[in-house]
Design an enzyme around this catalytic site. Sequence first.
Site, short mmCIF file in Angstrom:
data_model
loop_
_atom_site.label_atom_id
_atom_site.label_comp_id
_atom_site.label_asym_id
_atom_site.label_seq_id
_atom_site.Cartn_x
_atom_site.Cartn_y
_atom_site.Cartn_z
N HIS A 70 55.69 38.22 42.28
CA HIS A 70 54.33 38.03 42.82
C HIS A 70 53.33 38.07 41.67
O HIS A 70 52.91 39.14 41.23
CB HIS A 70 54.01 39.12 43.85
CG HIS A 70 52.73 38.92 44.57
ND1 HIS A 70 52.55 39.30 45.88
CD2 HIS A 70 51.55 38.35 44.20
CE1 HIS A 70 51.32 38.98 46.27
NE2 HIS A 70 50.68 38.42 45.25
N HIS A 72 49.91 35.76 39.72
CA HIS A 72 48.92 34.67 39.83
C HIS A 72 48.70 34.13 38.42
O HIS A 72 48.21 34.86 37.55
CB HIS A 72 47.61 35.20 40.41
CG HIS A 72 47.75 35.69 41.83
ND1 HIS A 72 47.48 34.88 42.91
CD2 HIS A 72 48.14 36.88 42.34
CE1 HIS A 72 47.70 35.56 44.04
NE2 HIS A 72 48.10 36.78 43.71
N ARG A 74 46.95 31.21 37.84
CA ARG A 74 45.58 30.63 37.85
C ARG A 74 45.47 29.16 37.45
O ARG A 74 44.39 28.60 37.52
CB ARG A 74 44.63 31.45 36.97
CG ARG A 74 44.57 32.93 37.31
CD ARG A 74 44.10 33.19 38.71
NE ARG A 74 43.77 34.59 38.93
CZ ARG A 74 43.72 35.15 40.13
NH1 ARG A 74 43.99 34.44 41.22
NH2 ARG A 74 43.39 36.40 40.26
N ASN A 104 47.46 30.05 45.15
CA ASN A 104 46.00 29.96 45.31
C ASN A 104 45.29 29.49 44.03
O ASN A 104 44.42 30.15 43.49
CB ASN A 104 45.42 31.29 45.81
CG ASN A 104 45.68 32.46 44.87
OD1 ASN A 104 46.59 32.41 44.04
ND2 ASN A 104 44.89 33.49 44.99
N ASP A 162 49.15 33.60 50.14
CA ASP A 162 48.65 34.85 49.58
C ASP A 162 47.15 34.77 49.29
O ASP A 162 46.66 33.81 48.71
CB ASP A 162 49.40 35.20 48.29
CG ASP A 162 49.00 36.57 47.78
OD1 ASP A 162 48.89 37.50 48.61
OD2 ASP A 162 48.79 36.72 46.57
N HIS A 189 50.94 37.80 53.06
CA HIS A 189 49.84 38.71 52.73
C HIS A 189 49.29 39.17 54.08
O HIS A 189 48.64 38.40 54.77
CB HIS A 189 48.79 37.92 51.92
CG HIS A 189 47.48 38.63 51.74
ND1 HIS A 189 46.97 38.92 50.50
CD2 HIS A 189 46.56 39.08 52.63
CE1 HIS A 189 45.79 39.53 50.63
NE2 HIS A 189 45.52 39.64 51.91
N HIS A 242 52.89 43.05 48.79
CA HIS A 242 52.06 44.22 48.42
C HIS A 242 51.78 45.23 49.55
O HIS A 242 50.65 45.40 49.97
CB HIS A 242 50.76 43.79 47.77
CG HIS A 242 50.03 42.64 48.43
ND1 HIS A 242 49.76 42.60 49.78
CD2 HIS A 242 49.52 41.49 47.92
CE1 HIS A 242 49.11 41.49 50.06
NE2 HIS A 242 48.97 40.78 48.95
N ASP A 315 51.77 41.80 41.42
CA ASP A 315 50.55 41.16 41.95
C ASP A 315 49.53 40.98 40.82
O ASP A 315 48.34 41.26 40.97
CB ASP A 315 49.94 41.93 43.13
CG ASP A 315 48.97 41.05 43.93
OD1 ASP A 315 48.76 39.87 43.58
OD2 ASP A 315 48.38 41.57 44.90
N HIS A 319 41.43 38.18 36.01
CA HIS A 319 40.08 37.66 36.26
C HIS A 319 39.30 37.63 34.95
O HIS A 319 39.61 38.38 34.01
CB HIS A 319 39.34 38.53 37.27
CG HIS A 319 39.81 38.32 38.68
ND1 HIS A 319 39.55 37.16 39.37
CD2 HIS A 319 40.54 39.11 39.51
CE1 HIS A 319 40.09 37.24 40.58
NE2 HIS A 319 40.70 38.40 40.69
ZN LIG Z 1 47.81 39.12 48.60
ZN LIG Z 2 48.60 38.23 45.20
#
Ligand SMILES: [Zn+2]
Ligand SMILES: [Zn+2]
Length: 434
Positions: A70, A72, A74, A104, A162, A189, A242, A315, A319
Site C-alpha cells: 500500500h 502512493h 503520485r 489515486n 483508496d 479503504h 489500513h 500507506d 506530500h
Molecule cells: Zn486509504
Molecule cells: Zn492509502
Amino acid sequence: MNLLLKGGRLINPFRKVDGIGFLMIENGKIAESGMEPHRTGKSGRKGPPPDMEVLDLRGKIVVPGLIDMHTHLREPGFEYRETIASGSKAAVAGGFTSVACMPNTSPVNDNRSVTEYIRRKAAECGLANVYPIAAISLKSEGACLSEFQDLKDAGAVAFSDDGNPVMNASLMRRALEYASSLDMRIIDHCEDRNLSAGGMMHEGFVSSEIGLAGIPGVSEDVMIARDILLAEFTGAPLHIAHVSTAGAVRLIREAKIRGIQVTAETAPQYFTLTDEAVRTFDTATKINPPLRSAEDRAAIREGLRDGTIDVIASDHAPHARTDKEVEFDYAASGITGLETSLALSLRLVDEGILTLPDLIEKMTVHPAQILRIPKGTFADGADADVTVIDPEKEWTVDRGLFFSRGKNTPFHNWILKGKAVLTIVGGRIRYRDC
Ligand SMILES: [Zn+2]
Ligand SMILES: [Zn+2]
C-alpha cells in the site's frame, strides 16, 4: 553479477526457515539457499565460483525482499509530491524490493493506458518492482465499475478506490464479484463519508480538548461490517486497508473465525502513535484514517499478535510542503512511510509482540499471497529479491535525508533501531549502506 550471501541469519517464513544460512544468486535468480556451515552445492562445487562476489553478513538478517502493498507514488499527475523514480529510491532504501501503488493519481489509474504508463516508468528506473493497483470505479467516483479484465491484462494486481470509500453497497457487491471471477482482490479503504464528514482527527477526548472536529472510529467500523457481509454474501475475498480501530480488529477477527475470506493490513503509524500526537497541531500527524486512541492502538497490536491483521503496509503518502504547511484544517492527509516502516515495525519484535519471522511474514509472504505475485520467498529459481537488515543499527530519522520527495513524517528526529543495509532486486544491488 553473481552473489553469495553468507554468515547472516536467514529467515524464510514460507518454509519456516530461521538460522545461520547462505544464499547463492546467479543470473538474477536464487540458485541455492541453505543452512551453514555445511555447503557442498547441488552442482557439487566446493566453494563459490571465481566470478562470484562473496558478502559476509555476520550479525545481519537476510530475508526475502520486503513488499509494501500500500503505497502512493503520485505519478502521473502529482510529480511535485513524488515520482515513480523518487518513490522507488525511497522503497529500496527502506528495504522494499516490491511496492504496490494506489490508483489515486491524475488521471486516476482506471484504464489500461495509466497502468501501462506506471509499469513502463517503473521499468525505466529499474529499482523496485512496482505493481499497479487499479481503481474499482471510473475516476474512483464510485459510480461505474472500471474494466477489471482489461486492467488485469495490462498488469494491475488488485483493485481499490483508496482515498475514496465506495459508498454504494451495490457497486461494492459487483466489484467483489467481478474481481473474484478474475482471482483478484478488492482492497477497501473503509470509511463512511457521512459519519466522517468534516473531521480532522479521531473523535474522542483529545479532539474535544483541542477543539478539532472528530472522525469517529465507527465511521471505519460500519464500512468494514458492511464489506464483511458483502464478502460473505458473494463468497469473494476482501482485503481491508489500513485498519486503525479496535472495532475493526474485532469485526475482522470474528469474520475470520466464521470462515469469511477477509484479510487486513495496518500501518506503523497506527501501532506506534495515538491521537495524543495531534496535540502539537503538527500537520504531519494528520492522516486518514486518523491516529486513534490508546485503546485502539492496543487492539491493533493484539490483532497483529494473534494473526487477525495479516500485513504491515506503509500507506506511504508523500506530500509537498505546500500541502502540509497550512492550517491543520486545510492540510493534506498522509505520512511518508517507506523509509521508516521497517524500523518502526521492528519495535514490535523488541516489545515481544511479534517474533521476527512473524513480522517478516507480514511484510513478504502475506502481501505476495494477497496480490498473487510470485514474490516473498527464497524458492530455488525465484527472482533474487533480498533484503539484508542490520538489527542493531541505530539511526536518527532525518526527513531532510529521505529519498522520497515527501518530507511529511511525525517521526522526524526519532532514534530508531534496525535498518535495511542491502537491498537486492532481481540479483542486482539497488541500495547499499554496509
Ligand atoms: Zn486509504
Ligand atoms: Zn492509502
